[in-house]
Design an enzyme around this catalytic site. Structure first.
Site, PDB file in Angstrom:
ATOM      1  N   HIS A 136       2.723  65.291  40.311  1.00  0.00           N
ATOM      2  CA  HIS A 136       3.737  66.289  39.956  1.00  0.00           C
ATOM      3  C   HIS A 136       5.005  65.761  39.063  1.00  0.00           C
ATOM      4  CE1 HIS A 136       1.895  68.563  43.110  1.00  0.00           C
ATOM      5  NE2 HIS A 136       2.063  67.842  44.143  1.00  0.00           N
ATOM      6  N   ASP A 170      -6.198  66.510  44.538  1.00  0.00           N
ATOM      7  CA  ASP A 170      -5.273  66.682  45.677  1.00  0.00           C
ATOM      8  C   ASP A 170      -5.214  68.112  46.165  1.00  0.00           C
ATOM      9  OD1 ASP A 170      -2.445  65.100  46.571  1.00  0.00           O
ATOM     10  OD2 ASP A 170      -2.225  67.410  46.133  1.00  0.00           O
ATOM     11  N   HIS A 172      -2.453  69.938  46.141  1.00  0.00           N
ATOM     12  CA  HIS A 172      -1.668  70.611  45.219  1.00  0.00           C
ATOM     13  C   HIS A 172      -2.254  70.546  43.747  1.00  0.00           C
ATOM     14  CE1 HIS A 172       0.373  69.471  48.931  1.00  0.00           C
ATOM     15  NE2 HIS A 172       0.935  70.629  48.797  1.00  0.00           N
ATOM     16  N   ASP A 259      -4.891  65.608  50.934  1.00  0.00           N
ATOM     17  CA  ASP A 259      -4.230  66.737  51.831  1.00  0.00           C
ATOM     18  C   ASP A 259      -5.012  67.700  51.991  1.00  0.00           C
ATOM     19  OD1 ASP A 259      -3.694  66.715  49.335  1.00  0.00           O
ATOM     20  OD2 ASP A 259      -1.386  66.677  49.424  1.00  0.00           O
TER      21      ASP A 259
END
Ligand code: SP5
Ligand code: ZN
Length: 319
Positions: A136, A170, A172, A259
């Site tokens: 990120h 991931d 996200h 995740d």
């Protein structure tokens, strides 16, 4: 296989994150990486090795010098129990700066670069157990537990030696990695993640984002619904892997977040532990020298088994 790990990551340990104005325990804990390394130590075929230090110039190829200076200076100004929350350069409530953040985040970059270097020396696959994660982190901002973009910096490093694909699994979307290479045709970014309409980072990861200018066609996003099952995930992964194969990369970086696991406290997919072996094995089927770089994954009791399943699969081995 080589596992690059630096136990000093524990010194980056923010006290809390903020969700809807309320303080909550920080999900990106030191216990995450410790759970993974403890599991890998049980199998002597995993060769756990410290990183070496790389020139800071590699960080500057992805992050703006002012951004890096901000992170260094603010880290240095904080006392032991202090945390700096959203400000200029910090775009959400999930990336506080604490006293040792700059140093530890920099060491995570060294972990990723050391792994990339092993790959250049002919080791394959290699695992970079980075903490904090990175995908990120943008040119000018930190967010979502990320400060330096380990995967993007490793991709930049490997791109001097050949064509690089980044596969981001991931939960996200990896906004920072996507944006780092959005206008480039020599680094492909492919990501499977939760639909950004309903999950962090909200601002990117939509199917219509495909790259810009020379980079058009070299970004590919596969948003998935909440509740995504093993079968649905593996079906979409096959499409993503076909996209990577047709790019004919010399090196593959996997931004490996766990995740997506069914019981992850932040995620929202339904993947089971054996699915990670299947994911690893499907990636290994590409037959491209691969470095896996740790991103998210917050179900600490399961992280060891998930990582082990994934890495066994990545070596074409069973559980
Ligand atoms: C690397 C990575 O996986 N970063 C993830 C950043 C996600 N940030 C949003 C997390 C919001 C979770 N807080 C929910 C608390 C509900 N009580
Ligand atoms: Zn994540």
């Amino acid at each position: 296989m080589y596992v690059i790990y630096n136990p000093t990551h524990v010194r980056h340990d923010p006290p809390y994150e903020i969700y809807d104005g309320v303080r909550a325990p920080y999900a990106e804990t030191a216990a995450r990486a410790e759970a993974i390394i403890a599991r890998l130590r049980q199998d002597s075929s995993y060769r756990i090795t410290r990183p070496r230090h790389f020139p800071l110039a590699w960080r500057r190829r992805i992050h703006h010098p002012r951004y890096i200076r901000f992170l260094r200076e603010r880290s240095g100004q904080l006392g032991e129990a202090e945390a700096l929350n959203p400000s200029y350069f910090i775009t959400d409530t999930y990336a506080p700066i604490v006293q040792h953040t700059y140093r530890v985040a920099g060491q995570a970059v060294d972990v990723a670069l050391t792994a990339a270097d092993k790959l250049l020396q002919g080791e394959n696959p290699v695992y970079a157990l980075c903490r904090p994660p990175g995908h990120h982190a943008e040119h000018l901002s930190m967010g979502g537990y990320c400060y330096f973009n380990n995967a993007a910096i490793a991709a930049e490093y490997l791109s001097k030696h050949g064509r690089v694909a980044v596969l981001d699994i991931d939960f996200h979307h990896g906004n920072g990695t996507q944006h780092s290479f959005y206008e480039r045709s020599d680094v492909l970014y492919v990501s499977l993640h939760a639909d950004p309409q309903v999950r962090y980072p909200y601002i990117s990861g939509f199917e219509e984002e495909k790259g810009r200018g020379q980079g058009h066609g070299f970004t590919r996003n596969y948003p998935l619904r909440l509740g995504t099952t093993d079968a649905e995930y593996l079906g979409t992964l096959r499409n993503a892997l076909r996209c990577i194969a047709s790019f004919v990369p010399d090196y593959l970086i996997v931004s490996a977040g766990f995740d997506t696991y069914a019981h992850d406290p932040i995620g929202g997919f339904a993947l089971t532990v054996p699915c990670y072996q299947a994911i690893g094995q499907a990636i290994a089927g590409l037959n491209i020298p691969t470095v896996a770089i740790q991103e998210g994954g917050y179900c600490v009791p399961a992280l060891g088994d998930i990582a082990y399943a994934f890495l066994q699969g990545l070596q074409g081995k069973n559980l």
